[in-house]
Design a protein around this motif. Structure first.
Motif, PDB file in Angstrom:
ATOM      1  N   MET A   1       3.397  40.067   9.299  1.00 58.96           N
ATOM      2  CA  MET A   1       4.571  40.375  10.079  1.00 58.96           C
ATOM      3  C   MET A   1       5.722  40.816   9.172  1.00 58.96           C
ATOM      4  O   MET A   1       6.541  41.618   9.555  1.00 58.96           O
ATOM      5  N   CYS A   2       5.793  40.285   7.964  1.00 57.77           N
ATOM      6  CA  CYS A   2       6.915  40.538   7.058  1.00 57.77           C
ATOM      7  C   CYS A   2       6.687  41.802   6.234  1.00 57.77           C
ATOM      8  O   CYS A   2       5.627  41.994   5.666  1.00 57.77           O
ATOM      9  N   GLY A   3       7.722  42.639   6.151  1.00 59.84           N
ATOM     10  CA  GLY A   3       7.648  43.824   5.320  1.00 59.84           C
ATOM     11  C   GLY A   3       8.535  43.725   4.096  1.00 59.84           C
ATOM     12  O   GLY A   3       8.741  44.709   3.407  1.00 59.84           O
ATOM     13  N   HIS A   4       9.093  42.544   3.839  1.00 56.33           N
ATOM     14  CA  HIS A   4       9.987  42.351   2.698  1.00 56.33           C
ATOM     15  C   HIS A   4       9.190  42.194   1.407  1.00 56.33           C
ATOM     16  O   HIS A   4       8.046  41.774   1.428  1.00 56.33           O
ATOM     17  N   GLN A   5       9.833  42.519   0.294  1.00 54.37           N
ATOM     18  CA  GLN A   5       9.233  42.312  -1.020  1.00 54.37           C
ATOM     19  C   GLN A   5      10.157  41.428  -1.832  1.00 54.37           C
ATOM     20  O   GLN A   5      11.321  41.783  -1.974  1.00 54.37           O
ATOM     21  N   PRO A   6       9.749  40.310  -2.352  1.00 57.93           N
ATOM     22  CA  PRO A   6       8.437  39.712  -2.128  1.00 57.93           C
ATOM     23  C   PRO A   6       8.286  39.260  -0.680  1.00 57.93           C
ATOM     24  O   PRO A   6       9.270  39.056   0.021  1.00 57.93           O
ATOM     25  N   ASN A  35       8.964  35.500   9.985  1.00 52.83           N
ATOM     26  CA  ASN A  35       7.643  34.874  10.032  1.00 52.83           C
ATOM     27  C   ASN A  35       7.328  34.314  11.420  1.00 52.83           C
ATOM     28  O   ASN A  35       6.326  33.634  11.604  1.00 52.83           O
ATOM     29  N   GLY A  36       8.186  34.603  12.408  1.00 55.42           N
ATOM     30  CA  GLY A  36       7.930  34.177  13.780  1.00 55.42           C
ATOM     31  C   GLY A  36       8.503  32.825  14.142  1.00 55.42           C
ATOM     32  O   GLY A  36       8.343  32.359  15.267  1.00 55.42           O
ATOM     33  N   VAL A  37       9.179  32.166  13.216  1.00 56.28           N
ATOM     34  CA  VAL A  37       9.773  30.850  13.449  1.00 56.28           C
ATOM     35  C   VAL A  37      11.133  31.023  14.121  1.00 56.28           C
ATOM     36  O   VAL A  37      11.911  31.898  13.745  1.00 56.28           O
ATOM     37  N   VAL A  38      11.406  30.193  15.133  1.00 58.14           N
ATOM     38  CA  VAL A  38      12.733  30.131  15.728  1.00 58.14           C
ATOM     39  C   VAL A  38      13.434  28.939  15.087  1.00 58.14           C
ATOM     40  O   VAL A  38      12.945  27.807  15.168  1.00 58.14           O
ATOM     41  N   LEU A  39      14.556  29.214  14.423  1.00 61.77           N
ATOM     42  CA  LEU A  39      15.334  28.197  13.720  1.00 61.77           C
ATOM     43  C   LEU A  39      16.562  27.877  14.557  1.00 61.77           C
ATOM     44  O   LEU A  39      17.338  28.774  14.891  1.00 61.77           O
ATOM     45  N   THR A  43      18.783  22.493  12.848  1.00 57.01           N
ATOM     46  CA  THR A  43      17.694  22.579  11.867  1.00 57.01           C
ATOM     47  C   THR A  43      16.324  22.275  12.454  1.00 57.01           C
ATOM     48  O   THR A  43      15.357  22.175  11.712  1.00 57.01           O
ATOM     49  N   GLY A  44      16.211  22.156  13.759  1.00 55.79           N
ATOM     50  CA  GLY A  44      14.898  22.051  14.391  1.00 55.79           C
ATOM     51  C   GLY A  44      14.225  23.419  14.357  1.00 55.79           C
ATOM     52  O   GLY A  44      14.877  24.457  14.242  1.00 55.79           O
ATOM     53  N   LEU A  45      12.893  23.426  14.452  1.00 64.96           N
ATOM     54  CA  LEU A  45      12.132  24.667  14.385  1.00 64.96           C
ATOM     55  C   LEU A  45      11.120  24.730  15.513  1.00 64.96           C
ATOM     56  O   LEU A  45      10.554  23.705  15.922  1.00 64.96           O
ATOM     57  N   LEU A  46      10.881  25.944  16.007  1.00 71.03           N
ATOM     58  CA  LEU A  46       9.797  26.223  16.933  1.00 71.03           C
ATOM     59  C   LEU A  46       8.869  27.183  16.213  1.00 71.03           C
ATOM     60  O   LEU A  46       9.278  28.288  15.820  1.00 71.03           O
ATOM     61  N   LEU A  47       7.630  26.762  15.992  1.00 67.22           N
ATOM     62  CA  LEU A  47       6.665  27.572  15.258  1.00 67.22           C
ATOM     63  C   LEU A  47       5.952  28.525  16.210  1.00 67.22           C
ATOM     64  O   LEU A  47       5.938  28.304  17.426  1.00 67.22           O
ATOM     65  N   PRO A  48       5.353  29.600  15.693  1.00 67.38           N
ATOM     66  CA  PRO A  48       4.711  30.594  16.554  1.00 67.38           C
ATOM     67  C   PRO A  48       3.626  30.037  17.474  1.00 67.38           C
ATOM     68  O   PRO A  48       3.390  30.588  18.547  1.00 67.38           O
ATOM     69  N   ASP A  49       2.976  28.961  17.092  1.00 66.39           N
ATOM     70  CA  ASP A  49       1.927  28.395  17.950  1.00 66.39           C
ATOM     71  C   ASP A  49       2.487  27.455  19.017  1.00 66.39           C
ATOM     72  O   ASP A  49       1.739  26.844  19.771  1.00 66.39           O
ATOM     73  N   GLY A  50       3.823  27.325  19.089  1.00 70.33           N
ATOM     74  CA  GLY A  50       4.461  26.470  20.093  1.00 70.33           C
ATOM     75  C   GLY A  50       4.741  25.062  19.621  1.00 70.33           C
ATOM     76  O   GLY A  50       5.378  24.287  20.336  1.00 70.33           O
ATOM     77  N   SER A  51       4.295  24.713  18.428  1.00 63.57           N
ATOM     78  CA  SER A  51       4.576  23.378  17.911  1.00 63.57           C
ATOM     79  C   SER A  51       6.015  23.321  17.407  1.00 63.57           C
ATOM     80  O   SER A  51       6.634  24.349  17.141  1.00 63.57           O
ATOM     81  N   ILE A  52       6.531  22.115  17.298  1.00 63.74           N
ATOM     82  CA  ILE A  52       7.922  21.938  16.882  1.00 63.74           C
ATOM     83  C   ILE A  52       8.010  21.157  15.581  1.00 63.74           C
ATOM     84  O   ILE A  52       7.109  20.410  15.228  1.00 63.74           O
TER      85      ILE A  52
END
Length: 62
Positions: A1-6, A35-39, A43-52
């Motif tokens: 998903m990321c096109g950044h370098q590095p 990377n698909g993470v909702v921040l 400081t809580g996170l929602l990961l792409p698979d729906g886990s927190i």
């Protein structure tokens, strides 16, 4: 998903919050990382698979 370098860390690596912000919504309290993470501002996170990941902000010293 990321096109950044590095390439940014994956959503499941320990340093996932170091990824670039691709969509910021400070008025709503969240940002989408490349990377698909909702921040969330607490400081809580929602990961792409729906886990927190619970908020992990450092406590404010009195």
């Amino acid at each position: 998903m990321c096109g950044h370098q590095p390439i940014c860390p994956t959503a499941y690596s320990a340093d996932r919050e170091a990824s670039h912000v691709i969509s910021a919504h400070p008025d709503q309290g969240w940002s989408l990382l490349c990377n698909g993470v909702v921040l969330f501002e607490d400081t809580g996170l929602l990961l792409p698979d729906g886990s927190i990941v619970a908020p992990h902000r450092e406590p404010i010293a009195a």
